[in-house]
Scaffold this active site. Structure first.
Site, PDB file in Angstrom:
ATOM      1  N   ASP A   9      43.000 -20.688  11.070  1.00  0.00           N
ATOM      2  CA  ASP A   9      42.184 -19.636  10.491  1.00  0.00           C
ATOM      3  C   ASP A   9      42.789 -18.292  10.916  1.00  0.00           C
ATOM      4  OD1 ASP A   9      39.793 -18.312   9.428  1.00  0.00           O
ATOM      5  OD2 ASP A   9      39.226 -18.052  11.534  1.00  0.00           O
ATOM      6  N   ILE A  10      42.356 -17.214  10.266  1.00  0.00           N
ATOM      7  CA  ILE A  10      42.903 -15.893  10.600  1.00  0.00           C
ATOM      8  C   ILE A  10      41.971 -15.089  11.496  1.00  0.00           C
ATOM      9  CG2 ILE A  10      43.562 -13.643   9.649  1.00  0.00           C
ATOM     10  CD1 ILE A  10      44.817 -15.070   7.299  1.00  0.00           C
ATOM     11  N   ASP A  11      40.862 -14.608  10.933  1.00  0.00           N
ATOM     12  CA  ASP A  11      39.986 -13.695  11.677  1.00  0.00           C
ATOM     13  C   ASP A  11      39.277 -14.415  12.814  1.00  0.00           C
ATOM     14  OD1 ASP A  11      40.148 -11.161   9.982  1.00  0.00           O
ATOM     15  OD2 ASP A  11      39.686 -12.696   8.487  1.00  0.00           O
ATOM     16  N   GLY A  44      39.607 -17.712   4.496  1.00  0.00           N
ATOM     17  CA  GLY A  44      38.777 -17.278   3.385  1.00  0.00           C
ATOM     18  C   GLY A  44      39.378 -16.096   2.655  1.00  0.00           C
ATOM     19  N   LYS A 184      37.603 -25.315   3.001  1.00  0.00           N
ATOM     20  CA  LYS A 184      38.975 -25.388   3.499  1.00  0.00           C
ATOM     21  C   LYS A 184      39.449 -26.833   3.598  1.00  0.00           C
ATOM     22  CE  LYS A 184      38.791 -21.115   6.271  1.00  0.00           C
ATOM     23  NZ  LYS A 184      38.992 -20.529   7.611  1.00  0.00           N
ATOM     24  N   ASP A 207      36.913 -20.532  13.933  1.00  0.00           N
ATOM     25  CA  ASP A 207      35.837 -19.920  14.719  1.00  0.00           C
ATOM     26  C   ASP A 207      34.556 -19.663  13.933  1.00  0.00           C
ATOM     27  OD1 ASP A 207      37.109 -17.725  13.212  1.00  0.00           O
ATOM     28  OD2 ASP A 207      35.718 -16.469  14.356  1.00  0.00           O
ATOM     29  N   ASN A 210      32.669 -20.910   7.916  1.00  0.00           N
ATOM     30  CA  ASN A 210      33.485 -21.484   6.855  1.00  0.00           C
ATOM     31  C   ASN A 210      34.569 -22.422   7.378  1.00  0.00           C
ATOM     32  OD1 ASN A 210      34.987 -19.376   7.995  1.00  0.00           O
ATOM     33  ND2 ASN A 210      36.008 -18.877   6.075  1.00  0.00           N
TER      34      ASN A 210
END
Length: 264
Positions: A9-11, A44, A184, A207, A210
């Site tokens: 994931d990114i954020d 996302g 995802k 985290d 989603n």
């Protein structure tokens, strides 16, 4: 034996509290790649929101817009656009109610209103500028994900009126809009099929809300120390926060990186 694959994931995962990639994360991803382990992003976000991350981490495979658009080594392998008629209905209702939408294509994203406080707050949380306004953007390109901007009480109206969609909260007054069943995990499965990798040889770091389906579907799900309680409950392993070497520590915990090698 095929090499495993790791989805990030990114954020709150690849990015720390300052929306930067920690040096320890850059090193960890590089060490995985040197071992021939596949690395991919699962987010996302719309692709043009994370090109700079791909470049910094040398990652060219991703699951974008919560599984709605999947690219492997720069080539599109799966897409699942939303019915434009449903987007028209959503647009009409949000306009009548004074709420707002964002429309996410594989190229860009636009919003339906200017100077909307919830849009501003949502993009401030991403440390990104207010998007361009085009309330008819969905008429020109396939849209894979929407955002609904309204408070929790008003959001229930949309939950009830549009049972074909899932609404996943990502900011105080912002929700991802996805076709029911999209996640995802769906996009990850598409990539596992292409690579012929077994589910048990897949790993994912996340985290947020989603990330729940992703964390439970892969062989080993890793929740960041800063993750929401639901993500921690869904994961097999909990690492430290994204601002405290969480990616590096998590990869050591699950045995994909050798602690001694990391120290070299």
């Amino acid at each position: 034996m095929k090499k495993p694959i790791v989805f990030f994931d990114i954020d709150g995962t690849l990015l720390n509290d300052e929306k930067k990639i920690p040096d320890s994360t850059k090193k960890a991803v590089r060490l995985l790649q040197e071992q021939g382990i596949h690395t991919a992003i699962a987010t996302g976000r719309v692709p043009n929101m994370f090109y700079w991350i791909q470049k910094e981490l040398n990652i060219d495979s991703y699951v974008a817009m919560n599984g709605q658009y999947v690219v492997f080594e720069g080539k599109e392998i799966y897409s699942n656009p939303i019915n434009p008629e449903m987007l028209q209905s959503l647009t009409t209702l949000t306009t009548n109610n004074g709420h707002a939408l964002a429309y996410c294509s594989h190229l860009d994203y636009k919003v339906s209103k200017s100077n909307h406080p919830f849009i501003e707050a949502g993009f401030d949380s991403l440390m990104m500028p207010y998007p361009e306004v085009d309330e008819e953007y969905y008429k020109h390109l396939p849209i894979y994900q929407g955002h609904l901007y309204c408070n929790r009480k008003d959001a229930q109206l949309y939950f009830d009126q549009f049972p074909e969609f899932s609404f996943v909260k990502w900011d105080d007054n912002a929700y991802d809009i996805l076709p029911k069943g999209a996640s995802k995990a769906v996009g990850i499965n598409k990539m596992l099929e292409i690579l012929d990798i077994n589910q048990e040889d897949s790993f994912a770091f996340g985290d947020g809300l989603n990330d729940l389906e992703m964390l439970t579907m892969v062989g080993t799900g890793v929740a960041m120390g800063n993750a929401v309680p639901e993500a921690k409950a869904a994961a097999n392993v909990i690492t430290t926060s994204s601002s405290n070497d969480g990616i590096l520590n998590g990869l050591i915990q699950v045995g994909l990186l050798d602690k001694e090698l990391v120290l070299i």
